[in-house]
Design a protein around this motif. Structure first.
Motif, mmCIF file in Angstrom:
data_model
loop_
_atom_site.group_PDB
_atom_site.id
_atom_site.type_symbol
_atom_site.label_atom_id
_atom_site.label_comp_id
_atom_site.label_asym_id
_atom_site.label_seq_id
_atom_site.Cartn_x
_atom_site.Cartn_y
_atom_site.Cartn_z
ATOM 1 N N LEU A 551 77.712 48.781 80.325
ATOM 2 C CA LEU A 551 78.301 49.556 81.187
ATOM 3 C C LEU A 551 78.219 49.083 82.670
ATOM 4 C CD1 LEU A 551 80.128 52.131 81.060
ATOM 5 C CD2 LEU A 551 78.070 53.516 81.221
ATOM 6 N N ASP A 552 77.092 48.653 83.014
ATOM 7 C CA ASP A 552 76.862 48.260 84.341
ATOM 8 C C ASP A 552 77.529 47.127 84.732
ATOM 9 O OD1 ASP A 552 75.058 50.163 85.233
ATOM 10 O OD2 ASP A 552 73.168 48.892 84.522
ATOM 11 N N ARG A 555 81.537 47.938 84.919
ATOM 12 C CA ARG A 555 81.652 48.516 86.369
ATOM 13 C C ARG A 555 81.817 47.430 87.257
ATOM 14 N NH1 ARG A 555 77.375 53.005 85.188
ATOM 15 N NH2 ARG A 555 78.345 54.526 84.309
ATOM 16 N N LYS A 556 80.907 46.349 87.094
ATOM 17 C CA LYS A 556 80.882 45.440 88.151
ATOM 18 C C LYS A 556 82.292 44.393 88.067
ATOM 19 C CE LYS A 556 78.093 41.642 90.176
ATOM 20 N NZ LYS A 556 79.360 40.644 90.390
ATOM 21 N N HIS A 568 90.047 45.919 83.416
ATOM 22 C CA HIS A 568 90.105 47.317 83.092
ATOM 23 C C HIS A 568 90.098 47.524 81.795
ATOM 24 C CE1 HIS A 568 91.644 48.567 87.312
ATOM 25 N NE2 HIS A 568 91.951 47.245 87.284
ATOM 26 N N TYR A 571 86.446 47.352 80.705
ATOM 27 C CA TYR A 571 85.912 48.604 81.190
ATOM 28 C C TYR A 571 86.211 49.832 80.296
ATOM 29 C CZ TYR A 571 84.593 51.983 84.820
ATOM 30 O OH TYR A 571 84.238 53.266 85.442
ATOM 31 N N LEU A 575 83.471 52.052 78.237
ATOM 32 C CA LEU A 575 83.423 53.313 78.304
ATOM 33 C C LEU A 575 83.641 54.393 77.080
ATOM 34 C CD1 LEU A 575 85.429 53.867 81.768
ATOM 35 C CD2 LEU A 575 82.938 54.063 81.370
ATOM 36 N N GLU A 583 83.899 59.632 82.585
ATOM 37 C CA GLU A 583 84.196 58.392 83.629
ATOM 38 C C GLU A 583 85.563 57.969 83.042
ATOM 39 O OE1 GLU A 583 81.916 54.114 84.933
ATOM 40 O OE2 GLU A 583 80.827 55.909 83.928
ATOM 41 N N HIS A 587 88.763 57.197 85.901
ATOM 42 C CA HIS A 587 89.240 56.004 85.858
ATOM 43 C C HIS A 587 90.914 56.064 85.744
ATOM 44 C CE1 HIS A 587 89.269 51.745 86.874
ATOM 45 N NE2 HIS A 587 89.917 51.663 85.521
#
Length: 740
Positions: A551-552, A555-556, A568, A571, A575, A583, A587
């Motif tokens: 997840l980190d 996001r980065k 995207h 991500y 998610l 989240e 988004h």
């Protein structure tokens, strides 16, 4: 007696006539033998030369010597009453008449022989299965208005001008490709014959062209000598040749003149009353041109270090001539290909590379609005940034300006995938590999898309042709590995990738190897060197049981690469898998204005074969109580899957999409039907596939448990090939499911 009378008395005319006709028969036999028993292509030419050289010797011999009952004697030594020239004349007359009859028969007989006719409909139907395989392997008929430009030889004293000689050849190739009605063999395939002293007829057959242009370049100081010759493949006849001794600054005029002379020589083949007039080549400072040519060669390698060197050369070229548009277009291409975006070959952060590429391509087209390379790179950038309609428009414009632009045709094929038109993609790529069967990006994409439309035979044939032509090369090993993967031999594919990683460890090798491990559940246990392109690192971490880290990273990635649709997509999938529904919904509202149309547009698979992540969005919206949004997302997903199927997609990927769709929609039986279909087409399925959140409703279904066991068995078979221990059923959580 007069001189002519003496020639007649000594049978010189008769001997010459017999010699000419018999020589013709010998030449026909030589040509037939050359083809029948695979003699060298120069065999008949040597025979003709020998007979031509011997002709005056035979005539002189007929004048100086005479056949007598005592044998051959000098004519001056035979008295008139002992001469039998009249008898010899009668025999020669009979031989000449017989030879002329043979000659006439050979000329006339074919007119009366029955001509080959098209087979009847019935016979065609009865032989269809046999003929289809023959047609698939057959080479297309050679087009008269077709040419291959072989790389010019570098004859410079120091032998260090190869890139310059190659550049001249490629410039000529690009100019000729713009002529309507002309088929020009692609650069990769033509340049494959560099330094190979092979017969031009064989080269013409391999490249499927009727003409070949070859030549040499000798550059010394500020002088250059360019020699060029246009050869007709069928008989080796030189249609045109010329040598130019010029100042280096005149090289552009030399290129223009060579191209124009070729068109003049090929006017008949082009079915034109007059040769088309070519547009003059773009002019620049000769030192800038040299730097540009060397850089273009380096970019073509797709090797990271080579392309980094190309950037340095292009920077120098632009410093010398800030108005030279091709240098800006090539630099834009180099930046794009050197980024760490999916499908590229370098490590420049995608955002930085994209900004520079944008600026360069805009500058190139501002300087030259008819620059094909500029539109091609513009199309690639548009595809990367989720604007496939603009991408297609730019790439079609590039092909209008240069039909032989390999990059543009390859990228156009990929851009057409955005609306699921996979048959169209495969057709576009077929045209590409027909032009240039050794253009590696086109070959790999042709393999992939033909596989996805269910034509694995074509995929294998295209791949095998490349491998045979370039045995032992890195790209051949990659292609062999890819074919094994598509043919359900994941262990063997991985072994090849591991071998390749030992020799050439780069981002592409590492990423491809890592995804093979991903499919086989090989993660932390693997201790060798590997890394994944930044955008795909979250997937690897999920497969290795680190959802927080995934997840980190996701996001980065989306923060670092906001312009790239793939960031995207990764991500959103992470998610969903980590059940971060709030989240994900946030988004969706922030990045896409809460609009499904915007979501669909930005995340269309511009250079991919996977639809946007509608299922993950639908699950999140449903969890957040947005039933209307859920229904809209599901409806768009259904439409997209059907669109891909209508476009010819029969791949396991579409079956897996359908399985996820029906699982979310609540039809477990139909969902498992599609999972079983995917498994039958490609097994093993990725281990991670069965732990997807979108398939959560299937966990207690007996058929799902049975499928997981079958898949696990296949996974373990492939793991054994690699020397890894088997996974047990707890890896899938199968213990929790009831037995059959």
């Amino acid at each position: 007696m007069s001189f002519l009378g003496e020639l007649k008395r000594r049978n010189v005319f008769r001997v010459a006539g017999v010699y000419v006709v018999v020589s013709w028969v010998i030449v026909q036999v030589a040509a037939t033998l050359e083809e029948a028993i695979s003699l060298p292509a120069w065999f008949d030419a040597v025979a003709v030369s020998f007979l031509a050289i011997a002709f005056p010797i035979v005539v002189v011999f007929a004048w100086a010597f005479e056949l007598t009952p005592e044998g051959i004697q000098r004519t001056t030594a035979v008295s008139p009453e002992d001469s039998i020239t009249s008898q010899t004349a009668s025999k020669l007359d009979m031989v000449l008449i017989l030879a002329l009859l043979v000659f006439a028969g050979a000329m006339v007989l074919p007119r009366f022989l029955p001509q080959e006719t098209a087979p009847s409909t019935e016979s065609m139907a009865s032989d269809s299965s046999r003929d289809e395989s023959m047609i698939a392997e057959a080479t297309p008929p050679v087009k008269d208005a077709s040419i291959a430009v072989l790389p010019f030889a570098d004859l410079s004293p120091d032998g260090n001008q190869e890139y310059f000689a190659d550049g001249i050849s490629e410039e000529l190739l690009n100019v000729l490709a713009q002529v309507e009605g002309m088929k020009v063999a692609g650069r990769t395939s033509s340049f494959a014959f560099k330094g190979r002293n092979e017969d031009l007829r064989e080269i013409g057959q391999v490249l499927n062209v009727a003409h070949i242009l070859e030549g040499s370049v000798r550059s010394q100081g500020d002088k250059v000598r360019v020699t060029a010759q246009l050869i007709q493949v069928s008989d080796g006849f030189h249609l045109w040749s010329q040598t130019y001794d010029r100042d280096l600054s005149d090289i552009f005029a030399v290129q223009d003149d060579i191209a124009q002379q070729i068109l003049v020589a090929m006017t008949d083949e082009l079915m034109s009353d007059a040769a088309p007039v070519i547009a003059p080549a773009a002019r620049t400072d000769i030192s800038a041109f040299n730097l540009f040519l060397e850089a273009r060669d380096l970019i073509f390698t797709r090797d990271e270090k080579s392309m980094q060197r190309a950037l340095e050369l292009l920077n120098q070229a632009i410093e010398i001539d800030p108005t030279y548009a091709p240098a800006y277009a090539s630099r834009a291409k180099a930046y794009t290909l050197l980024s760490d975006r999916p499908g590229s070959y370098g490590s420049i952060p995608a955002k930085q590379a994209l900004e520079q590429a944008y600026a360069d391509v805009d500058k190139a087209l501002a300087l030259d609005s008819k620059l094909a390379d500029g539109y091609a790179v513009q199309g690639l950038i548009n595809a990367d940034t989720g604007r496939p309609d603009f991408a297609v428009s730019s790439l079609r414009r590039a092909l209008e300006l240069n039909p032989n632009s390999l990059d543009a045709r390859n990228w156009l094929g990929l851009a057409l995938a955005f609306n699921g038109r996979l048959r169209d993609v495969a057709d576009q790529l077929k045209t590409l590999v027909d032009i240039d069967p050794l253009y590696r990006p086109g070959v790999t994409n042709t393999i992939l898309y033909n596989y996805r439309i269910g034509d694995f035979e074509t995929a294998k044939r295209v791949g095998e042709r490349y491998i045979r032509a370039t045995p032992g090369e890195v790209e051949s090993i990659r292609i062999r590995s890819g074919l094994l993967r598509l043919d359900n031999q994941l262990g063997e594919s991985t072994l090849l990738q591991e071998t390749l990683a030992l020799d050439k460890f780069d981002a592409r090798t590492s990423s491809e190897l890592r995804f093979n491990y991903y499919d086989l559940g090989i993660g932390a246990e693997y201790k060798g060197p590997h890394k994944v392109q930044p955008l795909f690192e979250p997937y690897a971490m999920l497969s290795e049981g680190d959802p927080a880290g995934a997840l980190d990273k996701a996001r980065k990635a989306v923060a670092d690469f906001p312009e790239y649709y793939a960031a995207h997509t990764v991500y959103i999938r992470v998610l969903s898998q980590t059940e971060s529904d709030e989240e994900l919904a946030a988004h969706y509202a922030a990045a896409f204005d809460g609009s499904l149309e915007t979501y669909a547009t930005k995340l269309r698979p511009s250079v991919s074969v996977n639809p946007p992540p509608y299922g993950q969005l639908a699950v999140a919206l449903r969890a957040m109580g947005d039933n209307a949004g859920y229904n809209d997302a599901m409806q768009r997903w259904r439409f997209t899957i059907d669109m891909f199927r209508a476009g010819g997609d029969v791949s396991p990927g579409r079956d897996r999409d359908d399985a996820a769709y029906w699982a979310i929609a609540g039809d477990d039986e139909k969902s498992i039907d599609f999972l079983e279909s995917a498994f039958s087409k490609r097994h093993p399925l990725p281990v991670f596939e069965f732990s997807q959140r979108v398939l959560k409703s299937l966990e207690l279904h007996p058929r799902f448990a049975a499928l997981r066991r079958a898949n696990l068995e296949r996974v373990n078979e492939e793991r054994a090939i690699l020397g890894y221990p088997p996974l047990d059923e707890s890896y899938y959580g199968i213990d929790a499911a009831p037995s059959d």
